[in-house]
Enzyme design. Structure first.
Site, PDB file in Angstrom:
ATOM      1  N   ASP A 131      11.621  -3.364  -0.543  1.00  0.00           N
ATOM      2  CA  ASP A 131      11.044  -2.493  -1.573  1.00  0.00           C
ATOM      3  C   ASP A 131      11.901  -1.236  -1.794  1.00  0.00           C
ATOM      4  O   ASP A 131      11.373  -0.105  -1.774  1.00  0.00           O
ATOM      5  CB  ASP A 131       9.618  -2.052  -1.176  1.00  0.00           C
ATOM      6  CG  ASP A 131       8.702  -3.209  -0.823  1.00  0.00           C
ATOM      7  OD1 ASP A 131       8.857  -4.279  -1.426  1.00  0.00           O
ATOM      8  OD2 ASP A 131       7.833  -3.039   0.058  1.00  0.00           O
ATOM      9  N   GLU A 154       3.165  -6.361  -9.849  1.00  0.00           N
ATOM     10  CA  GLU A 154       3.239  -5.256  -8.875  1.00  0.00           C
ATOM     11  C   GLU A 154       4.594  -4.573  -9.018  1.00  0.00           C
ATOM     12  O   GLU A 154       5.389  -4.899  -9.895  1.00  0.00           O
ATOM     13  CB  GLU A 154       3.048  -5.775  -7.441  1.00  0.00           C
ATOM     14  CG  GLU A 154       4.093  -6.780  -7.014  1.00  0.00           C
ATOM     15  CD  GLU A 154       3.874  -7.360  -5.626  1.00  0.00           C
ATOM     16  OE1 GLU A 154       2.819  -7.099  -5.015  1.00  0.00           O
ATOM     17  OE2 GLU A 154       4.753  -8.097  -5.154  1.00  0.00           O
ATOM     18  N   ASN A 173       8.108 -12.534  -2.680  1.00  0.00           N
ATOM     19  CA  ASN A 173       8.022 -11.444  -3.655  1.00  0.00           C
ATOM     20  C   ASN A 173       9.371 -10.789  -3.965  1.00  0.00           C
ATOM     21  O   ASN A 173      10.346 -10.927  -3.230  1.00  0.00           O
ATOM     22  CB  ASN A 173       6.985 -10.403  -3.231  1.00  0.00           C
ATOM     23  CG  ASN A 173       7.320  -9.796  -1.875  1.00  0.00           C
ATOM     24  OD1 ASN A 173       8.473  -9.698  -1.491  1.00  0.00           O
ATOM     25  ND2 ASN A 173       6.298  -9.398  -1.144  1.00  0.00           N
ATOM     26  N   LEU A 225      24.981  -2.206  22.616  1.00  0.00           N
ATOM     27  CA  LEU A 225      26.204  -2.959  22.359  1.00  0.00           C
ATOM     28  C   LEU A 225      26.470  -3.942  23.489  1.00  0.00           C
ATOM     29  O   LEU A 225      26.585  -3.551  24.643  1.00  0.00           O
ATOM     30  CB  LEU A 225      27.376  -1.987  22.220  1.00  0.00           C
ATOM     31  CG  LEU A 225      27.170  -0.888  21.174  1.00  0.00           C
ATOM     32  CD1 LEU A 225      28.355   0.053  21.143  1.00  0.00           C
ATOM     33  CD2 LEU A 225      26.949  -1.512  19.817  1.00  0.00           C
TER      34      LEU A 225
HETATM   35  O1  FUB Z   1       6.041  -4.437   0.994  1.00  0.00           O
HETATM   36  C1  FUB Z   1       4.697  -4.799   0.783  1.00  0.00           C
HETATM   37  C2  FUB Z   1       4.492  -5.304  -0.612  1.00  0.00           C
HETATM   38  O2  FUB Z   1       5.335  -6.409  -0.886  1.00  0.00           O
HETATM   39  C3  FUB Z   1       4.830  -4.318  -1.697  1.00  0.00           C
HETATM   40  O3  FUB Z   1       3.891  -3.328  -1.829  1.00  0.00           O
HETATM   41  C4  FUB Z   1       4.913  -5.260  -2.849  1.00  0.00           C
HETATM   42  O4  FUB Z   1       5.486  -4.736  -4.004  1.00  0.00           O
HETATM   43  C5  FUB Z   1       5.708  -6.399  -2.258  1.00  0.00           C
HETATM   44  O5  FUB Z   1       7.079  -6.128  -2.325  1.00  0.00           O
END
Ligand code: FUB
Length: 465
Positions: free
Chosen positions: A31, A211, A266, A367
């Site tokens: 994200d 979204e 997603n 490492l």
């Molecule tokens: O990272 C959690 C959720 O997955 C995000 O809020 C959405 O947009 C999707 O990427």
């Protein structure tokens, strides 16, 4: 890995080159939200991880509790700033930190985050690299905020998350958010203090919205982009445009189709201009594949961030972004001389981690034999480098750093055999002579020795001939 042929000092030589996408490999990140500040590009990311469940089996789910920040000034070498916000620093007790967005106003940085899908908080810092603290008494937006639930739809209801902020040219700030259904895209005005809303949320016309709201301006027009049509695969990054930040969005287009190696999961993005070029940051599941996460169901929760260039057509429409493994140009080369180059800035790595340093930065650690970091495009010039210096601590007996060009097994320009030292952060400089380091090359620091935790590396530099 791919083979490239390159012209060096008039000679045509073929070298093995590692692809540089994904851009960050030491932890899972997702994200990505962009902020350009003082000549650097910052990406704020959900910090994915696999939570151990019953019988030590990983559990499926987004359990993220902190936000990772990385930054660059050359688009290839990324500084790992670690986790810049932790939900334990939410006064009102947020439990999760999903999909952040960060914006600057009057020298302060505001980080909006989703407490899962329920509501959003805002944390504030004086620095782009935190620490961010949320001192509000509650979320900045939740389902009780006027306008949020009005006209919402979908079998799962309103997802009150995925913030995207914009400060318009007249100073008015907006927060875009929402999810799960095309009826759930929202915008709300923010007060000048950036930690309170101003008036009710307003429903947006965003065809196919699912979204991941993001808003940017190009040639005076507002572009609302988002992950769309999630259930009628593919899940594209789609967008609508308007002359107004709160109304009139229309003319749907596609800014990117699903990236490769995303396993049908997603998609999430941000769009930004950096040093005169436009880019899209997004995520896929390449690092999880590279790490051997075998189950596709688990790879949903182990993402990594990526970047590609974005181009507009003459009429302002976005040309769908093409996902590449090595498509972004390095904007400037790394100078290896006259100042220490911090080890937590790199293009690629194998097996390493970074940890916070006494001085507020980070160092490279954990490492083991054969682990490495790669610094892309180091300009050794002519006549090249004479000596390599490493700022190390906690060195175990027999540990060394192999200096290689273009590949972990490439031409060796020196080996720094290290004297053992005590204390994980008692930094000392150790050095070795080098040969054949000329021109612009990718530098691999390959860590050698027996046992685990061979050394910690804070910085490195070369001395010219
Ligand atoms: O990272 C959690 C959720 O997955 C995000 O809020 C959405 O947009 C999707 O990427």
């Amino acid at each position: 890995m791919k083979k490239i042929t390159t012209a060096l000092f008039g000679l045509l030589i073929t070298v093995s080159a590692f692809a540089d996408w994904p851009i960050f490999t030491q932890r899972y990140t997702a994200d990505p939200y962009s902020l350009v500040h003082n000549g650097r590009l910052y990406l704020y990311c959900s910090h994915d991880f696999l939570k151990e469940g019953a019988e030590s089996r990983p559990e499926r789910g987004y359990f993220m509790k902190d936000i990772t920040c990385i930054s660059t000034d050359d688009m290839k070498n990324w500084t790992d700033h670690g986790e810049v916000f932790d939900v334990k620093d939410s006064k009102w007790g947020a439990k999760l930190s999903w999909a952040p967005c960060v914006i600057e106003r009057n020298g302060k940085f505001y980080l909006y985050y989703g407490d899962g899908m329920n509501c959003m908080g805002v944390a504030v810092s004086d620095s782009p690299t935190g620490p961010f603290v949320d001192t509000n008494d509650g979320p900045i937006v939740d389902k009780k905020t006027p306008g949020v639930m009005e006209g919402s739809g979908g079998q799962w209801g309103m997802w009150c998350f995925d913030p995207g902020a914009l400060i318009d040219d007249d100073g008015q700030a907006y927060l875009y958010f929402g999810g799960s259904h095309p009826d759930n895209a929202r915008v709300i005005k923010l007060k000048e203090n950036m930690i309170e809303v101003d008036g009710p949320a307003v429903k947006l016309n965003a065809s196919g919205f699912f979204e991941a709201s993001f808003v940017h301006k190009y040639r005076g027009r507002y572009y609302l982009s988002y992950s769309g049509h999630h259930f009628s695969k593919p899940s594209n990054i789609e967008y609508v445009t308007s002359d107004h930040p709160m109304t009139g969005f229309d003319n749907p287009g596609i800014a990117m189709t699903p990236p490769p190696v995303n396993d049908g999961h997603n998609h999430h993005h941000s769009i930004f201009e950096f040093q005169g070029r436009w880019y899209m940051a997004y995520h896929n599941r390449q690092v999880a594949h590279d790490n051997g996460v075998e189950s596709q169901a688990l790879r949903e929760f182990t993402r990594n961030v990526c970047i590609d260039e974005l181009f507009y057509n003459e009429d302002g429409s976005i040309r769908p972004v093409i996902a590449t493994r090595d498509g972004v140009d390095q904007l400037k080369y790394v100078s290896p001389y006259n100042h220490p180059y911090r080890a937590h800035t790199m293009a690629l790595s194998k097996g390493i981690q970074t940890a916070p340093n006494n001085d507020g930065g980070r160092y490279v650690t954990e490492l083991n034999d054969g682990d490495w970091i790669m610094i892309k495009g180091v300009d050794f010039g002519l006549p090249g480098a004479a000596r390599f210096m490493a700022e190390v601590a906690g060195v175990s007996k027999g540990a060394s750093i192999d200096l290689r060009l273009d590949d972990p097994n490439g031409v060796r320009i020196g080996t720094c055999n290290l004297e053992p030292t005590e204390g994980g952060q008692n930094w000392v400089i150790q050095s070795t002579l080098t040969n054949n380091a000329v021109g612009v090359r990718d530098l691999f620091l390959v860590f050698r020795g027996q046992g685990n935790d061979l050394l910690n590396l804070n910085s490195w530099q070369f001395e010219p001939k």
